[in-house]
Every structure is written in structure tokens, then in C-alpha cells.
Design a protein around this motif. Sequence first.
Motif, PDB file in Angstrom:
ATOM      1  N   VAL A  90       0.831  -1.208   0.000  1.00  0.00           N
ATOM      2  CA  VAL A  90       0.000   0.000   0.000  1.00  0.00           C
ATOM      3  C   VAL A  90       0.866   1.258   0.000  1.00  0.00           C
ATOM      4  CG1 VAL A  90      -0.282   0.201   2.515  1.00  0.00           C
ATOM      5  CG2 VAL A  90      -2.080   1.036   0.988  1.00  0.00           C
ATOM      6  N   ALA A  91       2.031   1.197   0.664  1.00  0.00           N
ATOM      7  CA  ALA A  91       2.940   2.348   0.652  1.00  0.00           C
ATOM      8  C   ALA A  91       3.453   2.599  -0.763  1.00  0.00           C
ATOM      9  CB  ALA A  91       4.109   2.112   1.611  1.00  0.00           C
ATOM     10  N   GLU A  92       3.848   1.531  -1.440  1.00  0.00           N
ATOM     11  CA  GLU A  92       4.339   1.663  -2.817  1.00  0.00           C
ATOM     12  C   GLU A  92       3.243   2.165  -3.746  1.00  0.00           C
ATOM     13  OE1 GLU A  92       5.822  -2.188  -3.743  1.00  0.00           O
ATOM     14  OE2 GLU A  92       7.507  -2.067  -2.331  1.00  0.00           O
ATOM     15  N   LYS A  93       2.000   1.694  -3.514  1.00  0.00           N
ATOM     16  CA  LYS A  93       0.884   2.121  -4.360  1.00  0.00           C
ATOM     17  C   LYS A  93       0.619   3.614  -4.198  1.00  0.00           C
ATOM     18  CE  LYS A  93      -3.251   0.580  -3.327  1.00  0.00           C
ATOM     19  NZ  LYS A  93      -4.396  -0.360  -3.236  1.00  0.00           N
ATOM     20  N   MET A  94       0.646   4.106  -2.955  1.00  0.00           N
ATOM     21  CA  MET A  94       0.398   5.525  -2.730  1.00  0.00           C
ATOM     22  C   MET A  94       1.513   6.387  -3.327  1.00  0.00           C
ATOM     23  SD  MET A  94      -2.499   5.538  -1.417  1.00  0.00           S
ATOM     24  CE  MET A  94      -2.644   7.270  -1.014  1.00  0.00           C
ATOM     25  N   ILE A  95       2.734   5.905  -3.255  1.00  0.00           N
ATOM     26  CA  ILE A  95       3.851   6.641  -3.873  1.00  0.00           C
ATOM     27  C   ILE A  95       3.686   6.665  -5.391  1.00  0.00           C
ATOM     28  CG2 ILE A  95       6.342   6.550  -4.332  1.00  0.00           C
ATOM     29  CD1 ILE A  95       6.659   5.435  -1.465  1.00  0.00           C
ATOM     30  N   ARG A  96       3.297   5.527  -5.944  1.00  0.00           N
ATOM     31  CA  ARG A  96       3.117   5.419  -7.394  1.00  0.00           C
ATOM     32  C   ARG A  96       1.978   6.307  -7.888  1.00  0.00           C
ATOM     33  NH1 ARG A  96       2.997   0.383  -7.242  1.00  0.00           N
ATOM     34  NH2 ARG A  96       0.734   0.017  -7.273  1.00  0.00           N
ATOM     35  N   ARG A  97       0.958   6.471  -7.074  1.00  0.00           N
ATOM     36  CA  ARG A  97      -0.210   7.255  -7.485  1.00  0.00           C
ATOM     37  C   ARG A  97      -0.041   8.752  -7.210  1.00  0.00           C
ATOM     38  NH1 ARG A  97      -5.460   3.540  -5.742  1.00  0.00           N
ATOM     39  NH2 ARG A  97      -4.964   1.758  -7.071  1.00  0.00           N
ATOM     40  N   HIS A  98       1.070   9.136  -6.608  1.00  0.00           N
ATOM     41  CA  HIS A  98       1.334  10.551  -6.349  1.00  0.00           C
ATOM     42  C   HIS A  98       2.719  10.934  -6.873  1.00  0.00           C
ATOM     43  CE1 HIS A  98      -1.837   9.584  -3.405  1.00  0.00           C
ATOM     44  NE2 HIS A  98      -2.183  10.852  -3.512  1.00  0.00           N
ATOM     45  N   ARG A 100       3.749  13.451  -8.512  1.00  0.00           N
ATOM     46  CA  ARG A 100       4.119  14.867  -8.327  1.00  0.00           C
ATOM     47  C   ARG A 100       4.707  15.118  -6.939  1.00  0.00           C
ATOM     48  NH1 ARG A 100      -0.736  18.585 -10.871  1.00  0.00           N
ATOM     49  NH2 ARG A 100      -0.295  18.164 -13.077  1.00  0.00           N
ATOM     50  N   VAL A 101       4.279  14.303  -5.975  1.00  0.00           N
ATOM     51  CA  VAL A 101       4.743  14.482  -4.603  1.00  0.00           C
ATOM     52  C   VAL A 101       6.067  13.768  -4.366  1.00  0.00           C
ATOM     53  CG1 VAL A 101       4.204  14.083  -2.169  1.00  0.00           C
ATOM     54  CG2 VAL A 101       2.380  14.731  -3.755  1.00  0.00           C
ATOM     55  N   PHE A 102       6.144  12.518  -4.825  1.00  0.00           N
ATOM     56  CA  PHE A 102       7.302  11.692  -4.487  1.00  0.00           C
ATOM     57  C   PHE A 102       8.388  11.666  -5.560  1.00  0.00           C
ATOM     58  CE2 PHE A 102       3.793   9.974  -1.947  1.00  0.00           C
ATOM     59  CZ  PHE A 102       4.374   9.992  -0.687  1.00  0.00           C
ATOM     60  N   SER A 103       8.013  11.928  -6.822  1.00  0.00           N
ATOM     61  CA  SER A 103       9.014  11.925  -7.905  1.00  0.00           C
ATOM     62  C   SER A 103       8.725  13.051  -8.887  1.00  0.00           C
ATOM     63  CB  SER A 103       9.004  10.573  -8.627  1.00  0.00           C
ATOM     64  OG  SER A 103       9.262   9.517  -7.755  1.00  0.00           O
ATOM     65  N   PRO A 104       8.726  14.289  -8.416  1.00  0.00           N
ATOM     66  CA  PRO A 104       8.376  15.405  -9.313  1.00  0.00           C
ATOM     67  C   PRO A 104       9.304  15.532 -10.510  1.00  0.00           C
ATOM     68  CG  PRO A 104       9.370  16.199  -7.285  1.00  0.00           C
ATOM     69  CD  PRO A 104       9.097  14.747  -7.082  1.00  0.00           C
ATOM     70  N   GLU A 105      10.568  15.123 -10.355  1.00  0.00           N
ATOM     71  CA  GLU A 105      11.516  15.246 -11.465  1.00  0.00           C
ATOM     72  C   GLU A 105      11.221  14.253 -12.589  1.00  0.00           C
ATOM     73  OE1 GLU A 105      12.916  12.145  -8.662  1.00  0.00           O
ATOM     74  OE2 GLU A 105      12.163  14.200  -8.488  1.00  0.00           O
ATOM     75  N   GLU A 108       6.702  13.290 -16.053  1.00  0.00           N
ATOM     76  CA  GLU A 108       6.670  13.891 -17.392  1.00  0.00           C
ATOM     77  C   GLU A 108       5.245  14.136 -17.873  1.00  0.00           C
ATOM     78  OE1 GLU A 108       8.852  11.281 -19.866  1.00  0.00           O
ATOM     79  OE2 GLU A 108      10.759  11.573 -18.818  1.00  0.00           O
ATOM     80  N   LYS A 109       4.320  13.335 -17.400  1.00  0.00           N
ATOM     81  CA  LYS A 109       2.923  13.477 -17.816  1.00  0.00           C
ATOM     82  C   LYS A 109       2.038  13.529 -16.586  1.00  0.00           C
ATOM     83  CE  LYS A 109      -0.613  11.348 -20.764  1.00  0.00           C
ATOM     84  NZ  LYS A 109      -1.690  11.532 -19.841  1.00  0.00           N
ATOM     85  N   SER A 110       1.044  14.377 -16.605  1.00  0.00           N
ATOM     86  CA  SER A 110       0.135  14.513 -15.471  1.00  0.00           C
ATOM     87  C   SER A 110      -1.006  13.515 -15.637  1.00  0.00           C
ATOM     88  CB  SER A 110      -0.419  15.939 -15.399  1.00  0.00           C
ATOM     89  OG  SER A 110      -1.342  16.041 -14.353  1.00  0.00           O
ATOM     90  N   TYR A 111      -0.981  12.441 -14.864  1.00  0.00           N
ATOM     91  CA  TYR A 111      -2.031  11.433 -14.892  1.00  0.00           C
ATOM     92  C   TYR A 111      -3.055  11.723 -13.800  1.00  0.00           C
ATOM     93  CZ  TYR A 111       0.967   8.524 -17.868  1.00  0.00           C
ATOM     94  OH  TYR A 111       1.738   8.049 -18.891  1.00  0.00           O
ATOM     95  N   THR A 112      -4.311  11.402 -14.101  1.00  0.00           N
ATOM     96  CA  THR A 112      -5.338  11.503 -13.066  1.00  0.00           C
ATOM     97  C   THR A 112      -5.258  10.259 -12.194  1.00  0.00           C
ATOM     98  OG1 THR A 112      -7.054  10.346 -14.340  1.00  0.00           O
ATOM     99  CG2 THR A 112      -6.830  12.731 -14.687  1.00  0.00           C
ATOM    100  N   TRP A 113      -5.896  10.355 -11.037  1.00  0.00           N
ATOM    101  CA  TRP A 113      -5.922   9.227 -10.103  1.00  0.00           C
ATOM    102  C   TRP A 113      -6.504   7.994 -10.780  1.00  0.00           C
ATOM    103  CZ3 TRP A 113      -4.386   8.451  -5.043  1.00  0.00           C
ATOM    104  CH2 TRP A 113      -4.945   7.373  -4.373  1.00  0.00           C
TER     105      TRP A 113
END
Length: 243
Positions: A90-98, A100-105, A108-113
Motif C-alpha cells: 500500500v505504501a508503494e501504491k500511494m507513492i506510485r499514485r502521487h 508529483r509528490v514523491f518523484s516530481p523530477e 513527465e505526464k500529469s495522470y489523473t488518479w
Amino acid sequence: MKNNIDIQPLVDVVKTLRAPNGCPWDQKQTHESLRRYFIEETYEVVDAIDNKDMPNLREELGDVLLQVVFHSQLAEEAGHFTLQDVINDVAEKMIRRHPRVFSPENDEKSYTWDELKAQEKKNIQNSVLDSVSKSLPALMAAYKLQEKAAKLGFDWDELDPVWAKVSEEMGEFKEAIDQNDRENMEKEAGDVLFSLINLFRWYKISGENALNRTNTKFRQRFLHVEACVNQSDFWEEAKVQEK
């Protein structure tokens, strides 16, 4: 200083209860036998939230956490997964779904939830509706099914036809009543509810929450009436005893 959460005491309690010298009731439990308790505990959390009862919320969240630990222990015993796997996933899933927060660099593309969720589940789902659990309460499931379908364009373009659909379904329900067709009455009643949920969705109202508020209001009013009736009965009884 970082405050580390220690869940191990609860894990140890569950392991002890499941051990050969543990509790007979806990030893014989399965995922299936515990299913209803998970549902009950979840609704008790909702009750505490609705009542703004923080002490009770604390307790009920603990009961839900116990269910998570218990199911994870059963899975570990069967060799499926561990509690740590659940936490990591669940921690990995939340990081993957955010991103912009965890890997802003790397964003490259803004995905919706929903797009991110769809990417995760594209190999196991045949339909966008597969993500809506069949075990959800019917009102909640109806809202989510309509919400999912609407995101794919399966929706009215404006509000007037939504109101018209409610009226249409009410008319068909009344017709089924006039014909005394029990099976069709239930079918049309379902259509009325489904059309109302769709109407609520347009106004961003959760049918589940709305009905729960009405249930709570009815409960409070009935308790008041019941108390008044009981008080009246006691008053009359006292008068009889005086005579």
C-alpha cells in the motif's frame, strides 16, 4: 525526532491467540468467518465519525486494525503473504499514485488518479466497472458504478433528462403497483432508487451519507417520542398508585 509506530505488540497478541495453546475461537477462524466482523467494525468506525466521537473513533480504528492484522496472520500461516507485504504494497501504491509528490523530477505526464489506477489494473480487469466491489452496500455501489460509467461518457449531458428519468421510473413503479405485480414492483423500485442516486450524483450528494443522516434523525426523534410516552405511562401509573 521521527515518531516510529510499533505495531508488533498487536501482531504478537494475534500470533499468541492463534498458537496451539491460544484461544480456541481464534484458532478456528478463517477469512470467510471473519468477513462479517470486518464489515461490522468498519461501520462502527463510520458511526464514530458521524457522531464526532473521538474516543470511540480511536477504539473502533483499533478494532479495524485488529482485523487487518488477523487476516494477514491467516495469510502468512497459509504462505500467501505477510503483514509487512500488505504495508509495503500500500505504501508503494500511494507513492506510485502521487508522482508529483514523491518523484516530481520524473513526472513527465500529469495522470489523473483514475488513469493511474487503470494502469495498475489493466491486466486483471475486463471492464472499468470491475473496480467496483460487488460487496459494497447497494446505494454506494450504484453511485460508484454511475461515476465510473460517466467518466467514459455514459451519462446525460444536462440535468433536465436526469429529473425526467426519475419521474419516468416513478411512473413505472406506480404502474407495477397498480398491476399488483410483486416481482416487477421490486424491479421498478430498484430502478427508482438507481435513478435517484444518479440525480444525487449530479448534485454531488452521496446517497449513502444522505440516508444515514436521515436514519440518525429518525432515531433521535423516535427516542424522544418514546421517552415522552414512557414518561406519560409512569405519570399515569403514579396517579393510580396514589388512589
